[in-house]
Scaffold this motif. Structure first.
Motif, PDB file in Angstrom:
ATOM      1  N   TYR A 137     -73.428  -4.971 -54.690  1.00  0.00           N
ATOM      2  CA  TYR A 137     -73.664  -4.858 -53.252  1.00  0.00           C
ATOM      3  C   TYR A 137     -73.444  -3.412 -52.825  1.00  0.00           C
ATOM      4  O   TYR A 137     -72.674  -2.678 -53.449  1.00  0.00           O
ATOM      5  N   ASP A 138     -74.108  -3.020 -51.755  1.00  0.00           N
ATOM      6  CA  ASP A 138     -73.877  -1.699 -51.182  1.00  0.00           C
ATOM      7  C   ASP A 138     -72.434  -1.633 -50.681  1.00  0.00           C
ATOM      8  O   ASP A 138     -71.893  -2.615 -50.170  1.00  0.00           O
ATOM      9  N   SER A 139     -71.824  -0.454 -50.809  1.00  0.00           N
ATOM     10  CA  SER A 139     -70.409  -0.329 -50.456  1.00  0.00           C
ATOM     11  C   SER A 139     -70.160  -0.625 -48.969  1.00  0.00           C
ATOM     12  O   SER A 139     -69.103  -1.129 -48.608  1.00  0.00           O
ATOM     13  N   ARG A 140     -71.145  -0.351 -48.098  1.00  0.00           N
ATOM     14  CA  ARG A 140     -70.930  -0.644 -46.678  1.00  0.00           C
ATOM     15  C   ARG A 140     -70.822  -2.149 -46.444  1.00  0.00           C
ATOM     16  O   ARG A 140     -70.059  -2.594 -45.587  1.00  0.00           O
ATOM     17  N   TYR A 141     -71.577  -2.928 -47.238  1.00  0.00           N
ATOM     18  CA  TYR A 141     -71.508  -4.385 -47.133  1.00  0.00           C
ATOM     19  C   TYR A 141     -70.130  -4.879 -47.584  1.00  0.00           C
ATOM     20  O   TYR A 141     -69.513  -5.732 -46.930  1.00  0.00           O
ATOM     21  N   VAL A 142     -69.634  -4.312 -48.677  1.00  0.00           N
ATOM     22  CA  VAL A 142     -68.325  -4.710 -49.213  1.00  0.00           C
ATOM     23  C   VAL A 142     -67.216  -4.402 -48.216  1.00  0.00           C
ATOM     24  O   VAL A 142     -66.377  -5.259 -47.898  1.00  0.00           O
ATOM     25  N   PHE A 143     -67.211  -3.175 -47.677  1.00  0.00           N
ATOM     26  CA  PHE A 143     -66.135  -2.782 -46.766  1.00  0.00           C
ATOM     27  C   PHE A 143     -66.258  -3.464 -45.401  1.00  0.00           C
ATOM     28  O   PHE A 143     -65.247  -3.691 -44.740  1.00  0.00           O
ATOM     29  N   ASN A 144     -67.477  -3.779 -44.982  1.00  0.00           N
ATOM     30  CA  ASN A 144     -67.639  -4.568 -43.756  1.00  0.00           C
ATOM     31  C   ASN A 144     -66.972  -5.929 -43.898  1.00  0.00           C
ATOM     32  O   ASN A 144     -66.254  -6.394 -43.001  1.00  0.00           O
ATOM     33  N   LEU A 145     -67.210  -6.578 -45.043  1.00  0.00           N
ATOM     34  CA  LEU A 145     -66.629  -7.904 -45.275  1.00  0.00           C
ATOM     35  C   LEU A 145     -65.111  -7.828 -45.433  1.00  0.00           C
ATOM     36  O   LEU A 145     -64.387  -8.708 -44.944  1.00  0.00           O
ATOM     37  N   VAL A 266     -63.987 -10.544 -34.796  1.00  0.00           N
ATOM     38  CA  VAL A 266     -64.414 -11.680 -35.624  1.00  0.00           C
ATOM     39  C   VAL A 266     -65.850 -12.090 -35.289  1.00  0.00           C
ATOM     40  O   VAL A 266     -66.627 -12.463 -36.182  1.00  0.00           O
ATOM     41  N   CYS A 267     -66.233 -11.990 -34.031  1.00  0.00           N
ATOM     42  CA  CYS A 267     -67.579 -12.396 -33.625  1.00  0.00           C
ATOM     43  C   CYS A 267     -68.619 -11.308 -33.898  1.00  0.00           C
ATOM     44  O   CYS A 267     -69.757 -11.607 -34.283  1.00  0.00           O
ATOM     45  N   LEU A 268     -68.236 -10.050 -33.693  1.00  0.00           N
ATOM     46  CA  LEU A 268     -69.209  -8.954 -33.779  1.00  0.00           C
ATOM     47  C   LEU A 268     -69.418  -8.445 -35.198  1.00  0.00           C
ATOM     48  O   LEU A 268     -70.530  -8.022 -35.549  1.00  0.00           O
ATOM     49  N   GLN A 269     -68.381  -8.490 -36.035  1.00  0.00           N
ATOM     50  CA  GLN A 269     -68.492  -7.914 -37.370  1.00  0.00           C
ATOM     51  C   GLN A 269     -69.613  -8.539 -38.209  1.00  0.00           C
ATOM     52  O   GLN A 269     -70.357  -7.808 -38.876  1.00  0.00           O
ATOM     53  N   PRO A 270     -69.778  -9.879 -38.215  1.00  0.00           N
ATOM     54  CA  PRO A 270     -70.895 -10.442 -38.986  1.00  0.00           C
ATOM     55  C   PRO A 270     -72.258  -9.946 -38.495  1.00  0.00           C
ATOM     56  O   PRO A 270     -73.181  -9.763 -39.301  1.00  0.00           O
ATOM     57  N   ILE A 271     -72.394  -9.703 -37.201  1.00  0.00           N
ATOM     58  CA  ILE A 271     -73.657  -9.198 -36.653  1.00  0.00           C
ATOM     59  C   ILE A 271     -73.922  -7.781 -37.151  1.00  0.00           C
ATOM     60  O   ILE A 271     -75.035  -7.441 -37.571  1.00  0.00           O
ATOM     61  N   ILE A 272     -72.868  -6.952 -37.106  1.00  0.00           N
ATOM     62  CA  ILE A 272     -72.999  -5.581 -37.607  1.00  0.00           C
ATOM     63  C   ILE A 272     -73.356  -5.578 -39.090  1.00  0.00           C
ATOM     64  O   ILE A 272     -74.204  -4.806 -39.542  1.00  0.00           O
ATOM     65  N   SER A 273     -72.723  -6.456 -39.857  1.00  0.00           N
ATOM     66  CA  SER A 273     -73.016  -6.550 -41.288  1.00  0.00           C
ATOM     67  C   SER A 273     -74.462  -6.961 -41.524  1.00  0.00           C
ATOM     68  O   SER A 273     -75.139  -6.437 -42.426  1.00  0.00           O
ATOM     69  N   TRP A 274     -74.950  -7.904 -40.717  1.00  0.00           N
ATOM     70  CA  TRP A 274     -76.343  -8.357 -40.854  1.00  0.00           C
ATOM     71  C   TRP A 274     -77.306  -7.223 -40.541  1.00  0.00           C
ATOM     72  O   TRP A 274     -78.311  -7.030 -41.245  1.00  0.00           O
ATOM     73  N   ILE A 275     -77.026  -6.455 -39.508  1.00  0.00           N
ATOM     74  CA  ILE A 275     -77.880  -5.311 -39.147  1.00  0.00           C
ATOM     75  C   ILE A 275     -77.884  -4.283 -40.271  1.00  0.00           C
ATOM     76  O   ILE A 275     -78.935  -3.750 -40.647  1.00  0.00           O
ATOM     77  N   ASP A 276     -76.706  -3.999 -40.827  1.00  0.00           N
ATOM     78  CA  ASP A 276     -76.603  -3.048 -41.942  1.00  0.00           C
ATOM     79  C   ASP A 276     -77.442  -3.498 -43.133  1.00  0.00           C
ATOM     80  O   ASP A 276     -78.145  -2.701 -43.769  1.00  0.00           O
ATOM     81  N   GLU A 277     -77.343  -4.797 -43.428  1.00  0.00           N
ATOM     82  CA  GLU A 277     -78.019  -5.344 -44.601  1.00  0.00           C
ATOM     83  C   GLU A 277     -79.535  -5.335 -44.452  1.00  0.00           C
ATOM     84  O   GLU A 277     -80.264  -5.074 -45.407  1.00  0.00           O
ATOM     85  N   HIS A 278     -80.037  -5.606 -43.236  1.00  0.00           N
ATOM     86  CA  HIS A 278     -81.480  -5.772 -43.040  1.00  0.00           C
ATOM     87  C   HIS A 278     -82.195  -4.511 -42.556  1.00  0.00           C
ATOM     88  O   HIS A 278     -83.403  -4.387 -42.740  1.00  0.00           O
ATOM     89  N   TYR A 279     -81.459  -3.584 -41.946  1.00  0.00           N
ATOM     90  CA  TYR A 279     -82.111  -2.402 -41.385  1.00  0.00           C
ATOM     91  C   TYR A 279     -81.615  -1.087 -41.983  1.00  0.00           C
ATOM     92  O   TYR A 279     -82.101  -0.021 -41.629  1.00  0.00           O
ATOM     93  N   ASN A 280     -80.640  -1.167 -42.876  1.00  0.00           N
ATOM     94  CA  ASN A 280     -80.152   0.011 -43.595  1.00  0.00           C
ATOM     95  C   ASN A 280     -79.857   1.174 -42.642  1.00  0.00           C
ATOM     96  O   ASN A 280     -80.378   2.280 -42.782  1.00  0.00           O
ATOM     97  N   VAL A 281     -79.021   0.902 -41.660  1.00  0.00           N
ATOM     98  CA  VAL A 281     -78.665   1.905 -40.664  1.00  0.00           C
ATOM     99  C   VAL A 281     -77.926   3.066 -41.326  1.00  0.00           C
ATOM    100  O   VAL A 281     -77.061   2.861 -42.181  1.00  0.00           O
TER     101      VAL A 281
END
Length: 402
Positions: A137-145, A266-281
């Motif tokens: 996994y990309d490191s941003r995905y790992v550290f987001n989780l 808790v509510c916003l972090q999964p959204i940010i992770s999803w954006i990172d994963e799908h749009y490679n910000v």
């Protein structure tokens, strides 16, 4: 041939640290610690009869111990057997928390808290460094989780401590010990240094490739910004409660701000992770946005006088936190060389711990000699200047060179 390739792929996966257990360990440790850290000042003042000054000194020494642990953990990861020393650090935590189950009087309580802080500094840095070895996994995905799970633990722990303390203070120490015992079992079974990543340890011992000079400048700028932000964040956890009381806002309403903080994360972090994963910000856009939001939030405190203003400020702070805090270890991971992962991941913890250690004292001095308004102005200005320095360092990349 295809079967052979699948077998090789499976073998490679087995060699890699399982992300799920890294996340579960993070959740367990965070939950356990969140049963202890809100209790420290209250316990020493109300149960042990010590002054708030004494409690503040203990918290400061505890922060210094954690800084020492962060540095030690980074060095050990880069030069020694990371798993061995991770388990040793967790053993120290088990000793400290287990001791408090049977003896939590003075001076044993502060001594064990300080020892545990050192051990957590070591183990936390090693775990963050192990997270950089996950390549699936990309490191941003790992550290987001990891950030998300740590905050779920904070929410669970801080909610639970209010109920448990009404039953028995000793039960809190028991729960803390059990959490560290579970974490120790998880680490001993699953936190193994991958074979395909051990080459970086050999490089470090032999003076392997260092982090490039321009990358060191950028990492340093990021860490300075993080330190200044944590310096201001510490005001939220200390001096701001006194300020709000002076404005006639109750302590219960102040506590509610932290509930809002946890719920938003808790509510916003999964959204940010999803954006990172799908749009490679771009990761630095997130860093700039996060730092900028802290500037806005700290600036808003200058004019805040009603409770709804503090709520809005907390919301802005939390959104900035969600954008920035998981991005920092990601940036450091991407910029640091393989032989210095532990060193720079440890410096992240040092920056945070130093900000938390100095913050309350710094705020108290400014308030005593000047005013709350001057304090909030200095916080906002400091973060703004640190962001400007980071932008300048990135633009000077070509001139800095390797």
């Amino acid at each position: 041939m295809q079967a052979k390739r699948r077998g090789m792929a499976m073998e490679k996966q087995v060699k890699e640290l399982p992300l799920i257990w890294l996340l579960i360990g993070n959740l367990v440790e965070s939950t356990g610690m969140s049963f202890i850290w809100p209790l420290t000042t209250i316990y020493m003042h109300d149960y042990l009869g010590k002054s708030l000054t004494v409690a503040g000194v203990v918290l400061f020494i505890g922060s210094m111990a954690m800084i020492a642990g962060n540095y030690t953990g980074g060095y050990l990861y880069d030069h020694k057997d990371a798993r061995h020393y991770l388990l040793l650090a967790l053993t120290l935590s088990l000793f400290a928390t287990g001791f408090l189950v049977f003896e939590s009087g003075w001076p044993y309580y502060p001594l064990m808290i300080i020892l545990n802080n050192f051990a957590i500094g070591v183990s936390g840095t090693i775990v963050n460094s192990l997270a950089t070895t996950i390549k699936r996994y990309d490191s941003r995905y790992v550290f987001n989780l990891m950030y998300f799970m740590a905050n779920v633990g904070v929410v669970l722990g801080t909610l639970g401590v209010g109920f448990v303390i009404n039953i028995s203070v000793r039960l809190i120490f028991i729960i803390n010990f059990v959490m560290f015992a579970v974490f120790f079992v998880i680490a001993s079974l699953f936190y193994k240094v991958p074979k395909n990543d051990k080459h970086h340890l050999k490089q470090a011992k032999q003076g392997g490739m260092k982090t490039r000079r321009y990358a060191v400048y950028i990492i340093t700028a990021v860490l300075i910004a993080y330190f200044v932000i944590q310096l201001g964040y510490a005001q939220w956890q200390s001096n701001l409660s006194v300020y709000m009381e002076k404005l006639g806002i109750s302590l219960s309403k102040y506590s509610l701000l932290w509930t809002i903080n946890g719920v938003i994360i808790v509510c916003l972090q999964p959204i940010i992770s999803w954006i990172d994963e799908h749009y490679n910000v771009d990761i630095f856009k997130k860093v700039y946005l996060g730092i900028g939001l802290f500037v806005v939030a700290y600036s808003s405190l200058i004019v805040a006088h009603a409770y709804w203003m503090f709520i809005m400020s907390m919301v802005i702070v939390t959104v900035g936190e969600v954008c920035l805090f998981p991005a920092i270890p990601t940036v450091v991971d991407k910029l640091s060389s393989a032989s210095e992962k532990g060193k720079y991941q440890g410096q992240i913890g040092i920056a945070a711990s130093l900000g938390h250690a100095i913050g309350p004292l710094f705020g108290g001095v400014v308030i005593e000699h000047y005013s709350y308004g001057i304090l909030f102005t200095l916080m906002a200005l400091g973060v703004f200047m640190s962001e400007g320095w980071l932008i300048l360092c990135r633009r000077l990349k070509a001139k800095i060179g390797d």
